[in-house]
Enzyme design. Structure first.
Site, PDB file in Angstrom:
ATOM      1  N   HIS A 168       0.807  -1.216   0.000  1.00 56.78           N
ATOM      2  CA  HIS A 168       0.000   0.000   0.000  1.00 56.78           C
ATOM      3  C   HIS A 168       0.844   1.273   0.000  1.00 56.78           C
ATOM      4  O   HIS A 168       0.343   2.360  -0.246  1.00 56.78           O
ATOM      5  CB  HIS A 168      -0.990  -0.003   1.170  1.00 56.78           C
ATOM      6  CG  HIS A 168      -0.372   0.172   2.518  1.00 56.78           C
ATOM      7  ND1 HIS A 168      -0.080  -0.881   3.359  1.00 56.78           N
ATOM      8  CD2 HIS A 168       0.002   1.277   3.188  1.00 56.78           C
ATOM      9  CE1 HIS A 168       0.435  -0.427   4.482  1.00 56.78           C
ATOM     10  NE2 HIS A 168       0.498   0.890   4.400  1.00 56.78           N
ATOM     11  N   ASP A 226       0.298  -7.706   1.242  1.00 52.84           N
ATOM     12  CA  ASP A 226       0.692  -6.323   1.511  1.00 52.84           C
ATOM     13  C   ASP A 226       2.213  -6.182   1.587  1.00 52.84           C
ATOM     14  O   ASP A 226       2.752  -5.520   2.475  1.00 52.84           O
ATOM     15  CB  ASP A 226       0.050  -5.790   2.804  1.00 52.84           C
ATOM     16  CG  ASP A 226       0.149  -4.260   2.892  1.00 52.84           C
ATOM     17  OD1 ASP A 226       0.299  -3.624   1.842  1.00 52.84           O
ATOM     18  OD2 ASP A 226       0.101  -3.728   4.014  1.00 52.84           O
ATOM     19  N   SER A 271       4.575   2.630   7.767  1.00 50.77           N
ATOM     20  CA  SER A 271       4.292   1.462   6.943  1.00 50.77           C
ATOM     21  C   SER A 271       5.485   1.057   6.103  1.00 50.77           C
ATOM     22  O   SER A 271       6.104   1.896   5.436  1.00 50.77           O
ATOM     23  CB  SER A 271       3.109   1.742   6.008  1.00 50.77           C
ATOM     24  OG  SER A 271       1.902   1.675   6.697  1.00 50.77           O
TER      25      SER A 271
END
Length: 511
Positions: free
Chosen positions: A239, A272, A354
């Site tokens: 992402h 992910d 992230s």
């Protein structure tokens, strides 16, 4: 369980009445003329000063992209990725037909989402908020002015003498019975022992990068990644770079300020995980050592590195709070969900973290920070999620396998059982649906589940020794394995418990 992306904090309320501007007009001098020979009116006592007000405003990230980290907020840490980074979790509506457990189905009802300010000071004065008192002019200005000047000169001379005398006495006392102790080394001269947070951070920071991803339309955000090998491959979250996959732009900046253009080598939406490669990578890259996430224990120390809200090279600490935490996350754009059997940590993780490494006390990578649980608005009126001590990381054993597949083929490979399961958030197990996704068979003819004797309506309650309480939990657990692995499935049929052996199949790609 679902999570959401990080967000901003609410500025504190002022603790004192709002001050008037610092340069507010002074109070007028005493009106009227004093009688001849009369002494000027004594100056009224100055009112107490108002306490200074200091407000710290939180740093914000770029534009928000759809939630994907907690709710699952995968921005566990992703900063402003067109909304990625800190996403407020959005709850997509589950599909009417159950998706195949081997492929990332749409997120369940409550999915986690992925991962400037300044100081203000209050003026104050005597005589009301921000006002000041002005003493009346003396009757005979000349003589009094000279007298005041003389007094000031005398005070300055005395002050200088006193200062010199104080320094001399202090110097003499320092060598004659002083009880103070001076450190032999301080600051940059201190040697940090291996295993301390400072030592681990000093070694790991040069191998972490802040990633900026931008789509062809200019939308994007900020995340983190770390050096995977000496060839210039950087591992991060899907992402983080998803916006730049089709004709976008990706850059990676090291803590020393060196910035490199990069390209997306491969990305796996269901896991992910993504891999980018630096263009003209330097020859002195130092890959971070990879640990063994299977051997991590609850209570182990953790160190997270990332760029929360764009603040690059930030280091936070915590512990492993739980293992094998089932988490489903989505970026909120209607894309397929990500599933993981995550490492849970209370290290502070926010949008922009992230894709960054979660390290153990020895500096080994044990996970990739991906999502956070969030209170969303939680009554505070904030649009972005922020750390509440519930962060989630993809175990490095799984991420390593995925990254290697992406480097070799550019496409992810998913393990599967070949059956569609319900994504309802239940606690009774993962039920094989009566109808498959898109009108397909709920159990693939000749697939792994079919060969193992599973049928529509069976409720899977265990995979090996892992308790399965829902469809998302089953998917996350299956994806910790590789195609070809043999697993034991425990299931219920007509109120009776059964077990069967199953060899996991494979599926290539995200579509």
């Amino acid at each position: 369980m679902s999570t959401e992306n990080e967000g901003t904090a609410v500025p504190p309320a002022p603790s004192a009445p709002p001050p008037a501007p610092v340069d507010a007009p002074a109070a007028p001098a005493h009106q009227g003329h004093p009688a001849p020979g009369a002494a000027p009116d004594p100056a009224p006592p100055a009112p107490p000063q108002a306490p200074a007000q200091h407000v710290d405003q939180g740093y914000g990230s770029g534009p928000q992209a759809p939630a994907s980290e907690t709710g699952w907020d995968p921005h566990g840490a992703h900063g402003g990725h067109g909304g990625h980074g800190a996403h407020g979790g959005q709850d997509p509506t589950p599909p009417s037909s159950a998706p195949d457990a081997s492929w990332p189905p749409p997120p369940p009802p409550s999915t986690p989402s992925y991962g400037g300010g300044g100081d203000g000071g209050a003026g104050h004065g005597s005589g009301g908020w921000g006002s000041s008192y002005q003493q009346p002019a003396p009757k005979n200005g000349g003589g009094r002015g000279r007298l005041l000047a003389a007094v000031l000169v005398a005070a300055l001379v005395a002050g200088g003498a006193g200062g010199g005398l104080g320094y001399t006495l202090a110097k003499e006392n320092d060598g004659n019975g002083s009880t103070t102790v001076s450190a032999s080394t301080s600051g940059g001269n201190v040697k940090r022992d291996p295993g301390t947070v400072a030592a681990v951070a000093a070694k790991a920071l040069p191998s972490t990068v802040t990633i900026e991803a931008e789509s062809s339309s200019g939308e994007g955000g900020t995340g983190t990644g770390f050096v995977f090998d000496k060839e210039g491959h950087i591992v991060t979250n899907n992402h983080v770079v998803a916006e730049a996959v089709d004709g976008g732009k990706v850059t990676a900046t090291f803590p020393d300020g060196k910035k490199y253009d990069a390209e997306v080598v491969g990305h796996a939406q269901g896991y992910d995980v993504a891999v980018i490669k630096l263009n003209d990578a330097p020859s002195d890259l130092k890959p971070l050592p990879l640990g063994n996430s299977d051997e991590v224990a609850v209570g182990d120390s953790t160190i997270a590195i990332g760029a929360p809200f764009g603040l690059s090279n930030t280091v936070t600490t915590g512990i492993i709070s739980a293992k094998n935490r089932p988490v489903a996350s989505s970026d909120g754009s209607g894309s397929q969900a990500s599933y993981m059997s995550a490492l849970q940590t209370d290290a502070s993780i926010n949008p922009g973290n992230s894709g960054g490494p979660l390290l153990d006390a020895q500096g080994n990578v044990i996970g990739i920070n991906s999502a956070i649980q969030s209170t969303s608005n939680g009554g505070f009126g904030t649009g972005q999620a922020g750390s509440i001590g519930l962060g989630f990381a993809i175990p490095i054993n799984q991420a390593k396998y995925v990254a290697q597949e992406l480097i070799e083929t550019g496409k992810p490979v998913y393990a599967k059982i070949g059956a569609s399961v319900s994504l309802e958030d239940t606690t009774g197990g993962a039920k094989i649906t009566e109808q498959g996704a898109g009108g397909s068979e709920p159990v693939d003819p000749g697939g792994p589940a079919d060969k193992a004797g599973l049928r529509p309506g069976d409720v899977i309650t265990k995979l090996d020794d892992r308790v399965i309480d829902s469809g998302p939990t089953l998917i996350g657990e299956i994806w910790t394995h590789k195609p070809g692995d043999e697993v034991t499935i425990t299931y219920e049929r007509d109120g009776k418990e059964h077990t069967t052996e199953l060899t996991l199949g494979s599926r290539v790609g995200d579509s």
